[in-house]
Design a protein around this motif. Structure first.
Motif, mmCIF file in Angstrom:
data_model
loop_
_atom_site.group_PDB
_atom_site.id
_atom_site.type_symbol
_atom_site.label_atom_id
_atom_site.label_comp_id
_atom_site.label_asym_id
_atom_site.label_seq_id
_atom_site.Cartn_x
_atom_site.Cartn_y
_atom_site.Cartn_z
ATOM 1 N N LEU A 177 52.808 35.196 49.173
ATOM 2 C CA LEU A 177 51.392 35.031 48.832
ATOM 3 C C LEU A 177 50.635 36.338 49.035
ATOM 4 N N SER A 178 50.875 36.995 50.158
ATOM 5 C CA SER A 178 50.200 38.268 50.453
ATOM 6 C C SER A 178 50.553 39.325 49.411
ATOM 7 N N ALA A 179 51.856 39.437 49.098
ATOM 8 C CA ALA A 179 52.293 40.448 48.132
ATOM 9 C C ALA A 179 51.748 40.181 46.742
ATOM 10 N N LEU A 180 51.538 38.908 46.399
ATOM 11 C CA LEU A 180 50.989 38.569 45.084
ATOM 12 C C LEU A 180 49.496 38.850 44.997
ATOM 13 N N LEU A 181 48.753 38.500 46.057
ATOM 14 C CA LEU A 181 47.297 38.618 45.997
ATOM 15 C C LEU A 181 46.810 40.066 46.037
ATOM 16 N N VAL A 182 47.540 40.952 46.715
ATOM 17 C CA VAL A 182 47.039 42.328 46.876
ATOM 18 C C VAL A 182 46.901 43.055 45.532
ATOM 19 N N PRO A 183 47.918 43.082 44.648
ATOM 20 C CA PRO A 183 47.686 43.754 43.351
ATOM 21 C C PRO A 183 46.603 43.081 42.524
ATOM 22 N N ILE A 184 46.491 41.761 42.615
ATOM 23 C CA ILE A 184 45.416 41.061 41.905
ATOM 24 C C ILE A 184 44.058 41.502 42.441
ATOM 25 N N VAL A 185 43.952 41.606 43.762
ATOM 26 C CA VAL A 185 42.692 42.028 44.382
ATOM 27 C C VAL A 185 42.378 43.474 44.032
ATOM 28 N N ILE A 186 43.374 44.341 44.025
ATOM 29 C CA ILE A 186 43.128 45.750 43.665
ATOM 30 C C ILE A 186 42.612 45.847 42.235
ATOM 31 N N LEU A 187 43.219 45.118 41.328
ATOM 32 C CA LEU A 187 42.769 45.137 39.939
ATOM 33 C C LEU A 187 41.364 44.549 39.810
ATOM 34 N N ALA A 188 41.086 43.481 40.557
ATOM 35 C CA ALA A 188 39.758 42.863 40.509
ATOM 36 C C ALA A 188 38.697 43.745 41.151
ATOM 37 N N LEU A 243 38.544 31.311 42.820
ATOM 38 C CA LEU A 243 37.112 31.008 42.915
ATOM 39 C C LEU A 243 36.314 32.236 43.346
ATOM 40 N N PHE A 244 36.787 32.922 44.384
ATOM 41 C CA PHE A 244 36.063 34.104 44.872
ATOM 42 C C PHE A 244 36.044 35.214 43.820
ATOM 43 N N LEU A 245 37.152 35.417 43.129
ATOM 44 C CA LEU A 245 37.207 36.498 42.144
ATOM 45 C C LEU A 245 36.301 36.221 40.955
ATOM 46 N N ILE A 246 36.296 34.972 40.480
ATOM 47 C CA ILE A 246 35.416 34.645 39.350
ATOM 48 C C ILE A 246 33.956 34.699 39.779
ATOM 49 N N ALA A 247 33.684 34.254 41.003
ATOM 50 C CA ALA A 247 32.317 34.400 41.526
ATOM 51 C C ALA A 247 31.939 35.879 41.595
ATOM 52 N N GLY A 248 32.908 36.720 41.969
ATOM 53 C CA GLY A 248 32.642 38.162 42.002
ATOM 54 C C GLY A 248 32.331 38.719 40.622
ATOM 55 N N PHE A 249 33.030 38.240 39.580
ATOM 56 C CA PHE A 249 32.737 38.687 38.218
ATOM 57 C C PHE A 249 31.317 38.275 37.811
ATOM 58 N N LEU A 250 30.904 37.065 38.193
ATOM 59 C CA LEU A 250 29.542 36.608 37.894
ATOM 60 C C LEU A 250 28.511 37.485 38.600
ATOM 61 N N ILE A 251 28.765 37.740 39.880
ATOM 62 C CA ILE A 251 27.816 38.536 40.663
ATOM 63 C C ILE A 251 27.728 39.964 40.114
ATOM 64 N N TYR A 252 28.861 40.515 39.667
ATOM 65 C CA TYR A 252 28.858 41.870 39.101
ATOM 66 C C TYR A 252 27.981 41.932 37.855
ATOM 67 N N ARG A 265 41.045 43.450 31.716
ATOM 68 C CA ARG A 265 41.396 43.610 33.133
ATOM 69 C C ARG A 265 41.104 42.334 33.914
ATOM 70 N N GLU A 266 39.951 41.744 33.658
ATOM 71 C CA GLU A 266 39.568 40.535 34.384
ATOM 72 C C GLU A 266 40.463 39.347 34.024
ATOM 73 N N ARG A 267 40.924 39.292 32.787
ATOM 74 C CA ARG A 267 41.838 38.210 32.398
ATOM 75 C C ARG A 267 43.196 38.369 33.074
ATOM 76 N N TRP A 268 43.638 39.618 33.254
ATOM 77 C CA TRP A 268 44.876 39.861 33.976
ATOM 78 C C TRP A 268 44.730 39.488 35.447
ATOM 79 N N VAL A 269 43.522 39.550 35.961
ATOM 80 C CA VAL A 269 43.268 39.163 37.356
ATOM 81 C C VAL A 269 43.360 37.652 37.519
ATOM 82 N N VAL A 270 42.648 36.925 36.674
ATOM 83 C CA VAL A 270 42.532 35.471 36.825
ATOM 84 C C VAL A 270 43.728 34.734 36.237
ATOM 85 N N GLY A 271 44.308 35.269 35.167
ATOM 86 C CA GLY A 271 45.384 34.585 34.459
ATOM 87 C C GLY A 271 46.558 34.166 35.339
#
Length: 509
Positions: free
Chosen positions: A87-98, A349-358, A455-461
């Motif tokens: 889980l940690s290894a998967l979320l980190v590249p997603i978070v970096i891209l986001a 949820l947090f990442l999509i909320a972050g896209f909205l806030i951005y 980029r955002e679709r690669w994050v959430v997808g």
């Protein structure tokens, strides 16, 4: 090959490389490349893991660190630790891209205090700490990683967060240090009382026989884990930290760091102090059920998206704690699966909320409305992530929540029935937030919104795909988790539960 040491060394070396790069864009690219290498290594390691192995911990490495006090660099994984490392290894590249623009200051409520390179270096250092804390088989080494994780997260919140970031970062640090201090006292006491001259976890199992001593040591570990989780009433730092942290940091905070608390309960509290765990189970069950209902009710009244998601996580962590201390096979496996699925769900949820806030520059729910009309893909992914938060059948969170409730019902019927009310409350806060932000007339400030870019679709997808895949086919993960849960429960000397109906039927025959 020393798999686990390599998984920790690669991001640390990557962090050094990122800090030496002079160009911000190149620093981001290096950080992303390093995180993808870690993910690839984790996948290869996972394919070599044998769930049927008689060895308790695989890929084990043990080296003397402080021989005088029996401290070792000891790492290894069972099925529980493996899925959390994955889980940690998967979320980190997603978070970096986001988080590509999180440290730039673009649209931020408060300008960053430190450089872009520092932010991405901190992300990689945090990844190494997260892998280390789940891999540690030496209790003292676990404590070191447990405390070291605070440092990069403190700076990410305090230097790159919102307007009240300093307050949130200090509150997060003080709560965590308080829990860590109690744990340090308990770790030292465990070493002294056990008289084993070692901190190696396998050798300490069963070392403390006195029930009174077990109870005191249990409390030292449990309170530290309850603060980290966070379990009600030790939760008050989380809404502030999650609301002020950058969206990417919030994902790792709630999606991974807080799992160290529930992981610690399952790994250390149950196995090192089995009799104390049974003694305190009624109290923990009450705290878990209160947390489920309290977190859901308070979430309904939130006006800030990130605070709402944070309170939903308090409710979810109540479910996980309930599953851990129900001490049945289904509940334990469900709790472990819940830790992983919650990372997917809350991360999305947090990442999509972050896209909205951005796009809007505000986290207030009232500042949105009608987003679905101008950004349908964003709204659609937000809906799927939200539905996973309320454990809709067909999504992975439903499987884990169902297993926790069914496993808990075997031993604690009333607690399971009350906890089930959290599912109803979850439907209220998730659907109400979606309705207020995505449906209705399009707000003036929303009309200029763009939909998710590539980029955002690669994050959430990937997160949405995992929620759906494991919703219909959780067997691969459960095949890894179940043997480890069985071994944990056997260490606690918990007998398999036999329903009363089956007992009567057997007696009649």
């Amino acid at each position: 090959m020393p798999w686990l040491s390599t998984l920790m060394a690669v991001p640390v070396l990557g962090a050094v490389g990122v800090s030496l790069v002079k160009n911000d864009k190149l620093a981001k690219q290096v950080a992303l490349a390093v995180s993808l290498v870690v993910l690839a290594l984790t996948v290869v390691m996972a394919t070599r893991f044998d769930p049927a192995s008689a060895e308790r911990f695989q890929f084990a490495e043990v080296h003397q660190w402080i021989p005088r006090f029996g401290v070792h660099y000891g790492v290894g994984v069972d099925g529980i630790a493996l899925v959390l490392i994955a889980l940690s290894a998967l979320l980190v590249p997603i978070v970096i891209l986001a988080s590509w623009h999180d440290a730039d200051g673009t649209g931020a409520a408060a300008p960053p205090k430190r450089s872009v390179r520092t932010y991405f270096a901190l992300l990689l250092v945090l990844e190494a700490m997260m892998i280390g804390v789940f891999a540690a088989t030496d209790v003292f080494l676990f404590y070191v990683f447990f405390e070291a994780m605070l440092i990069p997260m403190y700076f990410m919140i305090g230097s790159y967060g919102g307007v009240q970031r300093s307050y949130a970062a200090v509150k997060f640090l003080l709560y965590s240090l308080f829990g860590g201090l109690l744990m340090l006292v308990a770790v030292i006491a465990l070493y002294v009382v056990a008289e084993k001259n070692t901190f190696m976890f396998p050798e300490l199992i069963g070392a403390i026989q006195d029930p009174g001593t077990q109870k005191w040591l249990f409390l030292g570990f449990f309170i530290a884990f309850a603060v980290k989780a966070p379990l009600w009433p030790f939760h008050t730092w989380l809404p502030d930290a999650a609301a002020q942290a950058p969206a990417g940091a919030a994902v790792l905070l709630v999606g991974v760091l807080d799992k160290v608390g529930t992981y610690g309960m399952l790994r250390f509290c149950l196995e090192l102090f089995p009799e104390a765990s049974k003694f305190f189970t009624p109290l923990v069950i009450v705290l878990a059920v209160v947390g489920i209902v309290y977190g859901a009710i308070v979430a309904i009244g939130q006006t800030d998206m990130k605070r709402l998601i944070a309170y939903t996580s308090i409710s979810h962590f109540g479910f996980i704690a309930l599953g851990v201390f129900a001490m049945t096979k289904d509940a334990g496996a469900g709790a472990t699966l819940y830790m992983v699925n919650h990372g997917f769900s809350t991360g999305a949820l947090f990442l999509i909320a972050g896209f909205l806030i951005y796009r809007r520059g505000s986290s207030r729910i009232a500042d949105y409305g009608g987003v679905q009309k101008v950004s349908p893909v964003l709204a659609g992914t937000f809906l799927i992530a939200g539905l996973s938060g309320l454990s809709l059948p067909g999504l992975s969170t439903f499987v884990s929540e169902f297993m926790v409730l069914m496993g808990s019902y075997e031993r604690y019927k009333v607690a399971a029935i009350i906890a089930a009310s959290g599912v109803v409350l979850a439907a209220i806060y998730i659907l109400w937030m979606y309705q207020r932000t995505m449906n209705g007339p399009t707000a003036e400030s929303v009309k200029g919104f763009t939909d998710l870019n590539a980029r955002e679709r690669w994050v959430v997808g990937p997160l949405v795909a995992l929620l759906i895949v494991f919703g219909f086919f959780p067997k691969p993960m459960l095949d890894v988790i179940n043997p480890a849960v069985d071994k944990t429960l056997s260490s606690v000397h918990v007998t398999p539960f036999t329903p009363a109906v089956a007992e009567k039927k057997g007696a009649g025959q």
